[in-house]
Structure formats: structure tokens, C-alpha cells
Motif scaffolding. Structure first.
Motif, PDB file in Angstrom:
ATOM      1  N   SER A  18      48.911  85.539  99.726  1.00 46.14           N
ATOM      2  CA  SER A  18      47.877  84.503  99.713  1.00 46.14           C
ATOM      3  C   SER A  18      47.625  84.073  98.263  1.00 46.14           C
ATOM      4  O   SER A  18      48.014  84.773  97.318  1.00 46.14           O
ATOM      5  N   GLU A  19      46.951  82.956  98.110  1.00 40.51           N
ATOM      6  CA  GLU A  19      46.633  82.485  96.761  1.00 40.51           C
ATOM      7  C   GLU A  19      45.823  83.534  95.994  1.00 40.51           C
ATOM      8  O   GLU A  19      46.113  83.831  94.825  1.00 40.51           O
ATOM      9  N   CYS A  22      48.005  86.593  95.087  1.00 38.29           N
ATOM     10  CA  CYS A  22      48.964  86.254  94.033  1.00 38.29           C
ATOM     11  C   CYS A  22      48.266  86.057  92.693  1.00 38.29           C
ATOM     12  O   CYS A  22      48.816  86.408  91.641  1.00 38.29           O
ATOM     13  N   GLN A  23      47.061  85.523  92.709  1.00 41.37           N
ATOM     14  CA  GLN A  23      46.287  85.389  91.471  1.00 41.37           C
ATOM     15  C   GLN A  23      45.977  86.771  90.902  1.00 41.37           C
ATOM     16  O   GLN A  23      46.109  87.003  89.705  1.00 41.37           O
ATOM     17  N   TYR A  81      60.149  79.826 101.066  1.00 40.64           N
ATOM     18  CA  TYR A  81      58.820  80.412 101.249  1.00 40.64           C
ATOM     19  C   TYR A  81      58.864  81.571 102.245  1.00 40.64           C
ATOM     20  O   TYR A  81      58.123  82.548 102.104  1.00 40.64           O
ATOM     21  N   GLU A 115      54.444  80.667  99.419  1.00 45.13           N
ATOM     22  CA  GLU A 115      54.854  79.899  98.249  1.00 45.13           C
ATOM     23  C   GLU A 115      54.184  80.396  96.967  1.00 45.13           C
ATOM     24  O   GLU A 115      54.789  80.379  95.894  1.00 45.13           O
ATOM     25  N   TRP A 116      52.939  80.846  97.073  1.00 48.79           N
ATOM     26  CA  TRP A 116      52.202  81.275  95.877  1.00 48.79           C
ATOM     27  C   TRP A 116      52.931  82.349  95.093  1.00 48.79           C
ATOM     28  O   TRP A 116      52.783  82.442  93.873  1.00 48.79           O
ATOM     29  N   TYR A 119      54.945  81.485  91.880  1.00 49.59           N
ATOM     30  CA  TYR A 119      54.277  81.112  90.635  1.00 49.59           C
ATOM     31  C   TYR A 119      53.705  82.291  89.873  1.00 49.59           C
ATOM     32  O   TYR A 119      53.203  82.122  88.753  1.00 49.59           O
ATOM     33  N   LYS A 123      52.405  82.240  85.898  1.00 51.91           N
ATOM     34  CA  LYS A 123      50.970  82.411  85.637  1.00 51.91           C
ATOM     35  C   LYS A 123      50.734  83.621  84.754  1.00 51.91           C
ATOM     36  O   LYS A 123      49.909  83.590  83.844  1.00 51.91           O
TER      37      LYS A 123
END
Length: 155
Positions: A18-19, A22-23, A81, A115-116, A119, A123
Motif C-alpha cells: 500500500s502507499e 511503501c512510504q 504491478y 505499483e507503490w 518507487y 524515495k
């Protein structure tokens, strides 16, 4: 970065890219050395590259059909993805799909958009250095880049 270290970091996703997950992973990775960030990017690219095979890419999207009720094929992006979702699921899942293609199939569902995960290295690099990363890795993770995985596409 060793594979053990890579999979330990992937484990922090708890199986879902999830976003928010991944963050959190990018922040953890961004607190490490640039060498670790590069190592993570290399392992991630290789893990995706190894999954770039026709036997997985030819599977239909698990929860979609066309107007006639026929299976809906994966696009190149969807397949990328999906491969991210398999990696996010962890080492055991990633390894198992090579022996049983049916274990890959559920990750083609539109519910598994990961997809996240693509990145995270960029990041992390930006968090660590304050600069954007013009990244390249030994393995290309784009769909159809693993020529051995798509033998009918070879000239």
C-alpha cells in the motif's frame, strides 16, 4: 545488500504494498546508507526480472472478464504491478510461484495493485541525499525485458 536483508525489509510491508506501507519502507531504507539503498534497488529489480516470464504474464486478470465473459489479459503495466505484489507478499510466496504458477494467479487481481513498491528506492534515495535519483540497475524490471522468460519473442 544480501537477499536476507532485502527480504527482511520487504517483510515490513506485511504482505501489502500500500502507499502507506511503501512510504514507511522508504523512510526505513532512507535512514540507511546509499549503498544499502542501491543494494535494495538491485535486489528488487532482480526479483521483478526473474518473475518476468510468459507463464506468469499470460495469466488473465483474476477478477476481470471482457464483455463476452472471456478472461481479460494482463497489460504490460498490470503485469509489472502484479509482479510487485508477489514480491511484496514476501520471500516464501515469491519462491513458491516458480514451482506452481497457480500460486501467482491470485496476485493478478486488481485488488493487488502494488505499483507503490516501484518507487521505494527512489524515495529512499531522495530522503537520504536530498536529490532525485537517475537510477539504473543491472536488471531491467520492465515487462518483456527477461528474454529467457519470453522465448517466443526471441528473434
Amino acid at each position: 545488500m544480501t537477499w536476507v536483508d532485502f527480504w527482511a525489509l520487504i517483510g515490513t510491508l506485511n504482505g501489502e504494498a500500500s502507499e502507506a506501507n511503501c512510504q514507511r519502507l522508504a523512510e526505513e531504507l532512507g535512514s540507511r546508507s546509499v549503498a544499502d539503498i542501491v543494494g535494495f534497488a538491485e535486489r528488487h529489480a532482480e526479483a521483478l526480472y526473474r518473475l518476468d516470464q510468459e507463464k506468469f504474464g499470460a495469466l488473465p486478470v483474476a477478477d476481470l472478464t471482457d464483455r463476452d465473459g472471456r478472461p481479460f489479459p494482463q497489460s504490460a503495466d498490470h503485469f509489472l504491478y502484479t509482479r510487485c505484489a508477489v514480491v511484496a507478499a514476501g520471500r516464501a510466496v515469491w519462491e513458491s510461484v516458480f514451482f506452481d504458477v497457480d500460486k501467482f494467479a491470485p496476485y493478478t487481481s486488481t485488488e493487488h495493485d502494488a505499483e507503490w513498491l516501484l518507487y521505494v528506492p527512489d524515495k529512499a534515495y531522495e530522503l537520504a541525499t536530498g536529490q532525485e535519483w537517475d537510477r539504473s540497475t543491472r536488471y531491467c524490471f520492465e515487462t518483456f525485458s527477461n528474454k529467457d522468460g519470453w522465448p517466443h519473442l526471441q528473434n
